[in-house]
Design a protein around this motif. Structure first.
Motif, PDB file in Angstrom:
ATOM      1  N   GLN A  64      -1.402   4.831  12.781  1.00 40.57           N
ATOM      2  CA  GLN A  64      -2.595   4.746  11.953  1.00 40.57           C
ATOM      3  C   GLN A  64      -2.773   3.326  11.427  1.00 40.57           C
ATOM      4  N   THR A  65      -3.970   3.045  10.949  1.00 42.44           N
ATOM      5  CA  THR A  65      -4.244   1.751  10.332  1.00 42.44           C
ATOM      6  C   THR A  65      -3.853   1.803   8.861  1.00 42.44           C
ATOM      7  N   ALA A  66      -3.167   0.765   8.398  1.00 41.84           N
ATOM      8  CA  ALA A  66      -2.707   0.710   7.014  1.00 41.84           C
ATOM      9  C   ALA A  66      -2.900  -0.701   6.475  1.00 41.84           C
ATOM     10  N   VAL A  67      -2.783  -0.842   5.157  1.00 41.12           N
ATOM     11  CA  VAL A  67      -2.855  -2.156   4.513  1.00 41.12           C
ATOM     12  C   VAL A  67      -1.662  -2.307   3.581  1.00 41.12           C
ATOM     13  N   VAL A  68      -1.268  -3.559   3.351  1.00 42.07           N
ATOM     14  CA  VAL A  68      -0.178  -3.848   2.424  1.00 42.07           C
ATOM     15  C   VAL A  68      -0.485  -5.162   1.718  1.00 42.07           C
ATOM     16  N   ASP A  69      -0.055  -5.264   0.476  1.00 44.75           N
ATOM     17  CA  ASP A  69      -0.252  -6.477  -0.317  1.00 44.75           C
ATOM     18  C   ASP A  69       0.818  -7.497   0.072  1.00 44.75           C
ATOM     19  N   PRO A  70       0.446  -8.668   0.583  1.00 42.19           N
ATOM     20  CA  PRO A  70       1.451  -9.652   1.007  1.00 42.19           C
ATOM     21  C   PRO A  70       2.263 -10.232  -0.137  1.00 42.19           C
ATOM     22  N   ARG A  71       1.822 -10.025  -1.375  1.00 40.65           N
ATOM     23  CA  ARG A  71       2.566 -10.558  -2.517  1.00 40.65           C
ATOM     24  C   ARG A  71       3.742  -9.668  -2.893  1.00 40.65           C
ATOM     25  N   ALA A  72       3.773  -8.445  -2.359  1.00 40.83           N
ATOM     26  CA  ALA A  72       4.872  -7.530  -2.649  1.00 40.83           C
ATOM     27  C   ALA A  72       6.095  -7.923  -1.829  1.00 40.83           C
ATOM     28  N   SER A  73       7.171  -7.176  -1.979  1.00 39.35           N
ATOM     29  CA  SER A  73       8.380  -7.397  -1.193  1.00 39.35           C
ATOM     30  C   SER A  73       9.011  -6.059  -0.886  1.00 39.35           C
ATOM     31  N   ALA A  74       9.935  -6.050   0.056  1.00 45.18           N
ATOM     32  CA  ALA A  74      10.603  -4.807   0.421  1.00 45.18           C
ATOM     33  C   ALA A  74      11.368  -4.237  -0.767  1.00 45.18           C
ATOM     34  N   GLN A  75      11.995  -5.112  -1.555  1.00 41.96           N
ATOM     35  CA  GLN A  75      12.767  -4.657  -2.705  1.00 41.96           C
ATOM     36  C   GLN A  75      11.858  -4.098  -3.799  1.00 41.96           C
ATOM     37  N   GLU A  76      10.648  -4.655  -3.907  1.00 36.06           N
ATOM     38  CA  GLU A  76       9.703  -4.200  -4.924  1.00 36.06           C
ATOM     39  C   GLU A  76       8.868  -3.021  -4.444  1.00 36.06           C
ATOM     40  N   GLY A  77       9.135  -2.581  -3.223  1.00 37.27           N
ATOM     41  CA  GLY A  77       8.390  -1.440  -2.696  1.00 37.27           C
ATOM     42  C   GLY A  77       7.120  -1.844  -1.994  1.00 37.27           C
ATOM     43  N   GLY A  78       7.209  -2.843  -1.112  1.00 37.01           N
ATOM     44  CA  GLY A  78       6.048  -3.279  -0.346  1.00 37.01           C
ATOM     45  C   GLY A  78       5.614  -2.185   0.613  1.00 37.01           C
ATOM     46  N   LYS A  79       4.950  -1.186   0.081  1.00 36.45           N
ATOM     47  CA  LYS A  79       4.610   0.009   0.845  1.00 36.45           C
ATOM     48  C   LYS A  79       3.211  -0.104   1.419  1.00 36.45           C
ATOM     49  N   ALA A  80       3.090   0.212   2.706  1.00 36.09           N
ATOM     50  CA  ALA A  80       1.793   0.176   3.366  1.00 36.09           C
ATOM     51  C   ALA A  80       1.014   1.448   3.058  1.00 36.09           C
ATOM     52  N   GLU A  81      -0.279   1.299   2.795  1.00 32.00           N
ATOM     53  CA  GLU A  81      -1.160   2.425   2.482  1.00 32.00           C
ATOM     54  C   GLU A  81      -2.035   2.738   3.692  1.00 32.00           C
ATOM     55  N   VAL A  82      -1.971   3.972   4.174  1.00 28.32           N
ATOM     56  CA  VAL A  82      -2.772   4.390   5.327  1.00 28.32           C
ATOM     57  C   VAL A  82      -4.235   4.485   4.921  1.00 28.32           C
ATOM     58  N   ILE A  83      -5.129   3.906   5.736  1.00 30.39           N
ATOM     59  CA  ILE A  83      -6.562   3.943   5.431  1.00 30.39           C
ATOM     60  C   ILE A  83      -7.383   4.591   6.544  1.00 30.39           C
ATOM     61  N   SER A  84      -6.744   4.964   7.654  1.00 32.19           N
ATOM     62  CA  SER A  84      -7.483   5.650   8.725  1.00 32.19           C
ATOM     63  C   SER A  84      -7.189   7.140   8.646  1.00 32.19           C
ATOM     64  N   PRO A  85      -8.215   7.982   8.484  1.00 30.31           N
ATOM     65  CA  PRO A  85      -7.988   9.415   8.275  1.00 30.31           C
ATOM     66  C   PRO A  85      -8.037  10.235   9.554  1.00 30.31           C
ATOM     67  N   PHE A  86      -7.889   9.597  10.710  1.00 31.03           N
ATOM     68  CA  PHE A  86      -8.223  10.267  11.959  1.00 31.03           C
ATOM     69  C   PHE A  86      -7.015  10.858  12.675  1.00 31.03           C
ATOM     70  N   ARG A  87      -7.313  11.783  13.564  1.00 32.99           N
ATOM     71  CA  ARG A  87      -6.296  12.465  14.356  1.00 32.99           C
ATOM     72  C   ARG A  87      -5.751  11.575  15.471  1.00 32.99           C
ATOM     73  N   GLU A  88      -6.611  10.742  16.048  1.00 35.77           N
ATOM     74  CA  GLU A  88      -6.202   9.915  17.176  1.00 35.77           C
ATOM     75  C   GLU A  88      -5.305   8.762  16.726  1.00 35.77           C
ATOM     76  N   THR A  89      -4.574   8.200  17.675  1.00 37.45           N
ATOM     77  CA  THR A  89      -3.812   6.979  17.422  1.00 37.45           C
ATOM     78  C   THR A  89      -4.761   5.790  17.446  1.00 37.45           C
ATOM     79  N   LEU A  90      -4.659   4.932  16.415  1.00 42.01           N
ATOM     80  CA  LEU A  90      -5.456   3.711  16.317  1.00 42.01           C
ATOM     81  C   LEU A  90      -4.530   2.507  16.411  1.00 42.01           C
ATOM     82  N   LEU A  91      -4.902   1.543  17.249  1.00 41.97           N
ATOM     83  CA  LEU A  91      -4.098   0.350  17.479  1.00 41.97           C
ATOM     84  C   LEU A  91      -4.937  -0.902  17.231  1.00 41.97           C
TER      85      LEU A  91
END
Length: 577
Positions: free
Chosen positions: A512-539
Motif C-alpha cells: 500500500q501507499t504510505a507516508v512518514v515524517d522524515p524528521r522522526a526516527s526509528a527510536q522515536e517511532g518513525g511509523k509510516a501511515e497508510v493512505i491508500s484504502p484499496f484492495r489492490e497492490t499499489l507500487l
C-alpha cells in the motif's frame, strides 16, 4: 467517501518476468585436472578453453578458480570480490539444502559443483555462443546433468543470492536422477522442481510481486489446476509452485518433499504418487492448498477496489509502471506497448509518444523536465544514457563507476545519486553531471538502494535491509540514520514537495501507499501511515502538487498507472481523458 465510477471492461495482458532455467542444456565441461590446494589461482584451469570458442570476447578473459569443499567457482578479472560473495552464499545454501536430499547420495556423492561466473550478459553470450538475443539471456543456468552452474552477476546482492540458491537447489535435488532423465521413466511436474528452488530461496531474494500475483489470483479464485502446474512459466506460476511446496512442507513435514520428488521419478505425476507419500489424491491436495491460501491472504480482501472508483491514467499501452512528472501536463512512464520489454514513453496533454527503443530498467527526470537519464542493458551490460526529450537524441553518459542500477537527479540540478554494484552488493554514490564521483553515501556489506533527494537537494532517503525487512534511512549530507523500523517492507521512497516521504509499505504480496515524517526516527517511532484504502497492490507512488498520487496498480496480471487522491483529500476521479 469514494465516488463509484461506471463499470468498464478492457482487455488485460499478462506480464511475465521469467527466470529461465535450462534444465536440459548440456555443453562441454571444463577439464578436471586442477591444482589440489584451495586458493585463487591464475589461469591454466581449463576454463579458458571451454568458453569463448565461437565468438571473440570483447576483451581477453583471464580465468581463475576459487575452490571450497563443495564448489569450484570460475571467474575472471574484476570479479574477485563477487566470487568470494558467491562462495559464501553457495556454501551457506549447500548446508541448508543438501541435508534434506542427502539420502539420494548414499552410493554416489555429489561431486564439487562447478560455477562459471560472468560479469554481464555480453560476456556470457560471447562465451556460451547460444545465439539468443542479449535481452533473452537467463540470469542463471543449471546444467544439472553434469553438475554445473553458469551465473551472470545480478543488479543487487539479494538478486545474486536468489539466483545462486535457486539454481544450486536444482543441482542438488535433480542431479541424482540424471540417468532417469536420459533413460526415460517418470518425471516430476514443474511445480515441484521450481517450487523446491523457490522454497529454499530466502524470502528477501524472492521477487516480491510473485506473491502479489498469487494473492491477486486467490482473491479472483484464479489458481491454476494441478494439470496446469505441470508447466511453470511466469510470476504467478512460480509463486504457486513455491506456495504449494511450502504448504506440503508445513502440513506434512519437510521430509515429504524429497520423498515426493523420488516417487515422481518412479510413478510420475499420478494419484498413486500423492496417495503413497501424502495419503490423498492430487485433487484433494489442491483443495487443501487452496483453502490454506484463502486463510493466509485476508489482508485487504474486503477493501474497496481502485478500479471501481478510478480509471487507468492512459488507456491501452500494454504494461505500464513507474510514472514520474516531467513538467506541467507531462508524465514519463515505462511501458511494454511496442516491445516485449519496457521502454520510456511521454504522455503530454493527452498524447503519448515513445522515447526509447531499448530496454530501460531505471530512469530519472531532470529538474527542468527537459532531459532524462536512464539505465539500459541493451548492450549486454548496465550503462547510463542521457536523453533529450524534445529531440529524442540519446547519448552515453560518461559515468566513472561501473554497473549502475538506479539514478536520481538532484532537484537543484548539479548532482546525481547513483546506485552501483561493483562488489556484489549495491552502494550509493554522488556524482556530478560529468560522471565524476563526488562522494560515497553508503558502504555497507548489504544492499543500499532506491535513493531519492530531499526537495532542497541537501539530503537523501534510501532503502536498506534491517532485521529481515527493508527500512528507510535518511542521509543528511554527512551521516545516515534509520527512519523506520516496523516489521513490514518500506520501499520505493519519494520525498514530496510537501515535506512528507511517500513510500510503498507491505508484506506477503500486499503493498500500500504510505507516508512518514522524515524528521522522526526509528527510536522515536518513525511509523509510516497508510493512505491508500484499496484492495489492490499499489507500487511506485509519486505525489503531485495538487494532492493526487500517481501509482502503478497490479491486478489480474497487468500493471497500469492510476492517478488518485487519498481519502479526506478531496477524492476526485482523474484520468487521461
Amino acid at each position: 467517501m469514494l465516488k463509484k465510477k461506471p463499470e468498464e471492461g478492457g482487455a488485460r495482458r499478462t506480464m511475465r518476468r521469467t527466470w529461465l532455467v535450462w534444465l536440459f542444456f548440456i555443453i562441454v565441461g571444463i577439464s578436471n585436472s586442477f591444482p589440489g590446494h584451495a586458493a585463487v589461482e591464475l589461469s591454466n584451469t581449463g576454463a579458458e578453453y571451454a568458453f569463448g570458442q565461437v565468438k571473440s570476447p570483447p576483451r581477453p578473459l583471464q580465468w581463475r578458480v576459487l575452490k571450497s569443499t563443495h564448489f569450484e567457482i570460475y571467474f575472471y578479472q574484476g570479479l574477485e570480490e563477487v566470487a568470494l560473495r558467491c562462495q559464501s552464499i553457495l556454501d551457506e545454501a549447500y548446508d541448508h539444502v543438501y541435508p534434506d536430499f542427502a539420502g539420494f547420495f548414499t552410493i554416489n556423492r555429489l561431486p564439487p559443483v562447478r560455477v562459471i561466473l560472468f560479469a554481464s550478459r555480453r560476456d556470457f553470450q560471447n562465451a556460451e555462443a547460444t545465439g539468443t538475443p542479449l535481452t533473452a539471456t537467463p540470469e542463471g543456468v543449471a546444467h544439472f546433468l553434469i553438475g554445473r552452474l553458469a551465473i551472470i552477476c545480478q543488479p543487487t546482492l539479494r538478486d545474486l543470492r536468489g539466483v545462486l540458491v535457486h539454481e544450486v537447489t536444482h543441482i542438488i535435488s535433480l542431479h541424482p536422477f540424471r540417468n532417469r532423465f536420459l533413460g526415460g521413466g517418470g518425471q516430476p511436474p514443474d511445480w515441484l522442481a521450481e517450487g523446491l528452488a523457490e522454497y529454499y530461496t530466502p524470502d528477501l531474494s524472492r521477487f516480491p510481486m510473485r506473491e502479489g500475483a498469487l494473492r491477486d489470483a486467490v482473491f479472483r479464485d484464479g489458481l491454476s489446476t494441478m494439470d496446469q502446474l505441470r508447466s511453470v512459466g511466469g510470476n504467478l506460476d512460480y509463486a504457486q509452485a513455491w506456495a504449494l511446496t511450502d504448504f506440503i512442507a508445513k502440513k506434512y513435514g519437510n521430509g515429504k518433499l524429497a520423498e515426493l520428488l523420488k516417487e515422481f521419478f518412479i510413478n510420475g505425476d499420478r494419484d498413486i504418487t500423492y496417495q503413497k507419500v501424502l495419503g490423498l489424491s492430487r485433487q484433494e491436495l489442491w483443495e487443501a492448498w487452496r483453502a490454506d491460501l484463502q486463510e493466509r491472504y485476508q489482508a485487504g480482501r474486503e477493501a474497496p477496489r481502485i478500479t471501481d472508483y478510478y480509471s487507468p491514467w492512459i488507456a491501452g499501452y500494454g504494461q505500464q509502471m513507474q510514472a514520474s512528472p516531467a513538467g506541467e501536463g507531462r508524465v514519463v512512464f515505462l511501458s511494454s506497448h511496442e516491445s516485449r520489454y519496457l521502454d520510456l514513453y511521454l504522455w503530454e496533454n493527452g498524447k503519448t509518444r515513445r522515447l526509447t527503443e531499448q530496454t530501460v530498467t531505471a530512469y530519472t527526470v531532470s529538474p527542468d523536465g527537459k532531459e532524462i537519464l536512464f539505465i539500459s542493458d541493451v548492450e549486454g551490460e548496465n550503462l547510463l544514457y542521457r536523453l533529450e526529450i524534445a529531440t529524442g537524441k540519446i547519448t552515453p553518459f560518461p559515468l566513472a563507476l561501473g554497473n549502475p542500477v538506479e539514478v536520481a537527479w538532484s532537484p537543484v540540478g548539479e548532482r546525481l545519486a547513483v546506485t552501483v554494484n561493483t562488489k556484489g552488493d549495491t552502494d550509493i554514490y554522488l556524482v556530478n553531471l560529468e560522471g565524476e564521483v563526488l562522494a560515497r553515501v553508503t558502504s555497507g556489506s548489504t544492499d543500499e538502494m532506491s535513493p531519492f533527494w530531499a526537495p532542497d537537494g541537501q539530503g537523501l532517503v534510501y532503502v536498506a535491509e534491517h532485521l529481515g525487512f527493508d527500512q528507510l534511512y535518511i542521509w543528511d549530507g554527512k551521516k545516515s540514520r534509520q527512519l523506520t523500523a516496523a516489521s513490514k517492507h518500506h520501499r520505493e521512497p519519494v520525498w514530496g514537495e510537501d515535506g512528507k516521504i511517500y513510500l510503498t509499505l507491505g508484506d506477503k504480496g500486499y503493498y500500500q501507499t504510505a507516508v512518514v515524517d522524515p524528521r522522526a526516527s526509528a527510536q522515536e517511532g518513525g511509523k509510516a501511515e497508510v493512505i491508500s484504502p484499496f484492495r489492490e497492490t499499489l507500487l511506485h507512488p509519486f505525489p503531485l502538487p495538487g494532492g493526487e498520487i500517481l501509482s502503478t496498480v497490479y491486478e489480474n496480471g497487468t500493471y497500469k498507472i492510476y492517478c488518485w487522491r487519498p481519502p479526506g483529500n478531496g477524492e476526485k476521479e482523474v484520468t487521461a481523458e
